[in-house]
Design an enzyme around this catalytic site. Structure first.
Site, PDB file in Angstrom:
ATOM      1  N   ASP A  10       0.807  -1.306  -0.044  1.00 50.76           N
ATOM      2  CA  ASP A  10      -0.283   0.177  -0.044  1.00 50.76           C
ATOM      3  C   ASP A  10       0.935   1.261   0.189  1.00 50.76           C
ATOM      4  OD1 ASP A  10      -2.272   1.791   0.534  1.00 50.76           O
ATOM      5  OD2 ASP A  10      -1.452   1.890   2.546  1.00 50.76           O
ATOM      6  N   ASP A  12      -0.317   5.180   0.847  1.00 48.54           N
ATOM      7  CA  ASP A  12      -0.524   6.199   1.789  1.00 48.54           C
ATOM      8  C   ASP A  12      -0.515   5.687   3.119  1.00 48.54           C
ATOM      9  OD1 ASP A  12      -0.596   8.578  -0.068  1.00 48.54           O
ATOM     10  OD2 ASP A  12      -2.692   7.501  -0.687  1.00 48.54           O
TER      11      ASP A  12
HETATM   12  C1  XBP Z   1      -5.555   6.316   0.609  1.00 49.37           C
HETATM   13  C2  XBP Z   1      -6.362   6.905  -0.347  1.00 49.37           C
HETATM   14  C3  XBP Z   1      -6.191   8.017  -1.224  1.00 49.37           C
HETATM   15  C4  XBP Z   1      -5.485   9.229  -0.469  1.00 49.37           C
HETATM   16  C5  XBP Z   1      -5.717  10.309  -1.548  1.00 49.37           C
HETATM   17  O1  XBP Z   1      -4.912   5.314  -0.458  1.00 49.37           O
HETATM   18  O2  XBP Z   1      -7.732   6.618   0.267  1.00 49.37           O
HETATM   19  O3  XBP Z   1      -7.668   8.544  -1.811  1.00 49.37           O
HETATM   20  O4  XBP Z   1      -5.992   9.541   0.502  1.00 49.37           O
HETATM   21  O5  XBP Z   1      -5.350  10.144  -2.673  1.00 49.37           O
HETATM   22  P1  XBP Z   1      -3.741   3.933   0.082  1.00 49.37           P
HETATM   23  P2  XBP Z   1      -5.976  10.483  -3.909  1.00 49.37           P
HETATM   24  O6  XBP Z   1      -3.527   3.766   1.416  1.00 49.37           O
HETATM   25  O7  XBP Z   1      -4.637   2.724  -0.720  1.00 49.37           O
HETATM   26  O8  XBP Z   1      -2.559   4.395  -0.689  1.00 49.37           O
HETATM   27  O9  XBP Z   1      -6.594  12.010  -3.800  1.00 49.37           O
HETATM   28  O10 XBP Z   1      -5.086  10.592  -5.153  1.00 49.37           O
HETATM   29  O11 XBP Z   1      -7.280   9.642  -3.926  1.00 49.37           O
HETATM   30 MG    MG Z   2      -3.069   3.168   3.255  1.00 50.54          MG
END
Ligand code: XBP
Ligand code: MG
Length: 251
Positions: A10, A12
């Site tokens: 993953d 973020d």
């Molecule tokens: C986390 C999310 C993303 C980010 C924002 O993704 O839900 O939406 O918060 O990114 P993960 P965007 O943990 O799966 O990496 O604005 O590009 O959607």
């Molecule tokens: Mg995440």
């Protein structure tokens, strides 16, 4: 007893703590630029993280009456501006990798484990993080970058994990996911993939019941910073190494 062949990461919250000081700030910059009054403070953004995907998050805030109604095209345009601001913030080098991420990535890469990304984030936001926080060589080292709207249903749906495994030709039983949130862990579980969770300030209280290992961070060998929150395999785990991930798959 399955062999570990693939690790899907993953982005973020897992590779780096991008949400509070990266995505959140970029959303607010886009709102201000568009003349909107709405700002997402740290706590509000924590609640909104229950909704995965930036465009979906804006839509949710509109639907609950905290932002003015707008058509999908305007949401998409607002989100596109947010992504540009996010890329600039990342290019400033503001968001480092989390502890142990580079160490474990390199250990797995050197051991010829297939590495991939499985994220809800927009591809160009992911590219910025790889370029500025990880290093350009990782564009070639990840065998798949599965991101954003490439699948119709975002996490907690399993689609992005299914997509990544299909692209790689690996089976769920040979794959392990690294996640930071309940939505991420549910997505991996729904795809039949075992999962190690590294929590952060936004996700520490989430329910990870059934996850294969939950720690506060992957950790580095010479620090004492890792708190093990859930350890069903009873691993001796001062910092998370490839051998721990292999042991989880060996069951
Ligand atoms: C986390 C999310 C993303 C980010 C924002 O993704 O839900 O939406 O918060 O990114 P993960 P965007 O943990 O799966 O990496 O604005 O590009 O959607
Ligand atoms: Mg995440």
């Amino acid at each position: 007893m399955a062999e570990l062949k693939c690790i899907l990461w993953d982005v973020d919250g897992t590779l780096a703590d991008t949400e509070r000081d990266g995505h959140r700030v970029a959303f607010n910059m886009a709102f201000e630029e568009a003349g909107l009054e709405r700002r997402w403070d740290i706590d509000t953004y924590g609640e909104l993280l229950a909704v995965t995907g930036g465009k979906e998050r804006i839509r949710f805030d509109i639907d609950r009456g905290d932002m003015p109604e707008m058509p999908y095209e305007d949401i998409a345009a607002l989100h596109a501006r947010k992504t540009i601001h996010y890329q600039s913030l990342i290019a400033e080098g503001r968001i480092p990798l989390r502890p142990g991420v580079r160490r474990l990535l390199e250990e797995a890469y050197d051991a010829d484990i297939t590495l991939g990304i499985s994220t809800t984030t927009t591809p160009s936001a992911l590219d910025a993080l790889i370029e500025h926080s990880l290093g350009k060589e990782w564009f070639d080292r990840f065998a798949v970058l599965a991101a954003g709207d490439i699948v119709p249903a975002k996490k907690p749906a399993p689609d992005i994990y299914h997509y990544a495994m299909e692209q790689l030709g690996v089976a769920a039983e040979n794959t392990l996911a690294l996640e930071d949130s309940a939505n991420g862990w549910k997505s991996a579980r729904a795809a039949g993939i075992k999962c190690v969770v590294t929590v952060n300030g936004y996700t520490r209280e989430h329910d990870f019941n059934g996850a294969d290992l939950v720690v506060t961070e992957l950790g580095e060998p010479d620090t004492d910073a890792v708190d093990v929150l859930q350890n069903p395999h009873e691993l001796e785990c001062h910092h998370v190494q490839l051998k721990h991930l292999q042991a989880i798959l060996h069951g």
